[in-house]
Enzyme design. Structure first.
Site, PDB file in Angstrom:
ATOM      1  N   GLN A 175      82.104  26.326 138.982  1.00  0.00           N
ATOM      2  CA  GLN A 175      80.711  26.214 138.571  1.00  0.00           C
ATOM      3  C   GLN A 175      80.436  24.819 138.006  1.00  0.00           C
ATOM      4  OE1 GLN A 175      78.275  28.505 139.035  1.00  0.00           O
ATOM      5  NE2 GLN A 175      76.817  27.011 138.213  1.00  0.00           N
ATOM      6  N   ASP A 199      81.930  27.366 148.472  1.00  0.00           N
ATOM      7  CA  ASP A 199      80.773  26.539 148.119  1.00  0.00           C
ATOM      8  C   ASP A 199      80.595  25.388 149.107  1.00  0.00           C
ATOM      9  OD1 ASP A 199      79.062  27.362 146.147  1.00  0.00           O
ATOM     10  OD2 ASP A 199      80.149  26.428 144.493  1.00  0.00           O
ATOM     11  N   LYS A 250      75.763  35.554 140.104  1.00  0.00           N
ATOM     12  CA  LYS A 250      76.662  35.575 141.265  1.00  0.00           C
ATOM     13  C   LYS A 250      77.590  36.791 141.222  1.00  0.00           C
ATOM     14  CE  LYS A 250      76.573  30.537 141.712  1.00  0.00           C
ATOM     15  NZ  LYS A 250      77.257  29.263 141.450  1.00  0.00           N
TER      16      LYS A 250
END
Length: 300
Positions: free
Chosen positions: A97, A120, A53
């Site tokens: 994460q 997200d 990422k």
């Protein structure tokens, strides 16, 4: 023979377009969009995913940083760190994460992220907006799949879509998005999960299958009809001593038995994974445009 839904190819174009937009906005904002990734613990897979990422961000001209937190950290300390990122006006997007250590509440920590920085799309407010068709951040994997459908002109209107797996991250969000009155969308969606009886009875009538379970070879050729479109989100390491790495990556779909019946199918790897990361970049750019860029534009 099935045609490949090439996520690498499509994501490359998306990243190029994002890079062009960032170049056009840099002068207005006087800084690049900024993503912060909170990583708790030392999960090996998370190490790889976060590194990828960050590379993607740097490739398109964004700033990205990884905030490493000890696996023994308390929930309150994690939330305090996130709240600091929320207040930082130079940070546009914040993600945590997953997975988290078992002593931490995933829902509480994800909901600590400001909805305006939740790139997200996992905050309860953003997820709730999916069902009411309001503007918000769409979870990256479903958004990436929608972009893949657009790129390959996969028709969803009036089609029967079977989604295998009901996680907020993929399955549930995907079922909502494809049933909405959008393009892609307007599909009739069947959402299946671990307690669904006779899964093949549902998949055999599907025009499109989106599977996100993490069970290698779950969907086989005898479970689908001719011409089906198969989107495979599952990715698992399977031991293979003939490989230098000692393993091979497999998806939920049994690629060998499906490629002679499907019209389109995603490879594993190289299908959904690159699209997920490209979608995260799209969301981060959107957050920047709605935040600092919008503010500077109104002041100009």
């Amino acid at each position: 023979m099935a045609k490949l839904l090439d996520g690498k190819k499509v994501s490359t174009k998306i990243k190029h377009d994002i890079q062009e937009k960032i170049h056009g906005l840099d002068n207005l904002a006087q800084r690049a969009p900024h993503l912060s990734v909170v990583q708790v613990g030392l999960d090996p897979a998370s190490e790889i995913y976060v590194s990828a990422k960050i590379r993607d961000c740097e490739e398109v001209g964004m700033v990205a940083d990884r905030i490493r937190l000890a696996p023994s950290i308390s929930e309150e300390e994690v939330i305090s760190k996130i709240e600091g990122l929320n207040r930082d006006e130079d940070i546009d997007g914040v993600i945590v994460q997953l997975p988290l250590p078992p002593h931490l509440s995933k829902n509480r920590i994800l909901n600590a992220i400001s909805p305006e920085k939740d790139v997200d799309g996992l905050h309860s407010l953003n997820f709730g907006k999916l069902g009411t068709h309001m503007q918000g951040f769409i979870p990256a994997t479903p958004l990436g799949i929608l972009e893949l459908f657009k790129a390959y002109q996969i028709e969803t209107k009036g089609q029967h879509v079977v989604v295998v797996g009901r996680s907020h991250l993929v399955g549930l969000a995907m079922s909502i998005l494809l049933s909405r009155g959008d393009n892609p969308g307007d599909a009739t969606v069947t959402l299946t999960h671990r307690y669904t009886r006779n899964l093949g009875r549902h998949t055999q009538t599907a025009d499109i299958i989106v599977t996100a379970v993490g069970k290698p070879g779950l969907i086989t050729g005898d479970m689908v009809k001719e011409g089906v479109v198969v989107v495979d989100v599952g990715i698992v390491r399977v031991s293979d001593k003939s490989r230098p790495s000692g393993y091979v990556l497999r998806g939920d779909a049994d690629f060998e038995s499906l490629q002679s019946k499907a019209s389109y199918i995603t490879p594993v790897p190289g299908g959904v994974g690159p699209m997920t990361r490209a979608a995260l970049l799209q969301n981060t750019l959107q957050a920047a445009e709605q935040g600092v860029y919008k503010t500077n534009s109104s002041d100009a």
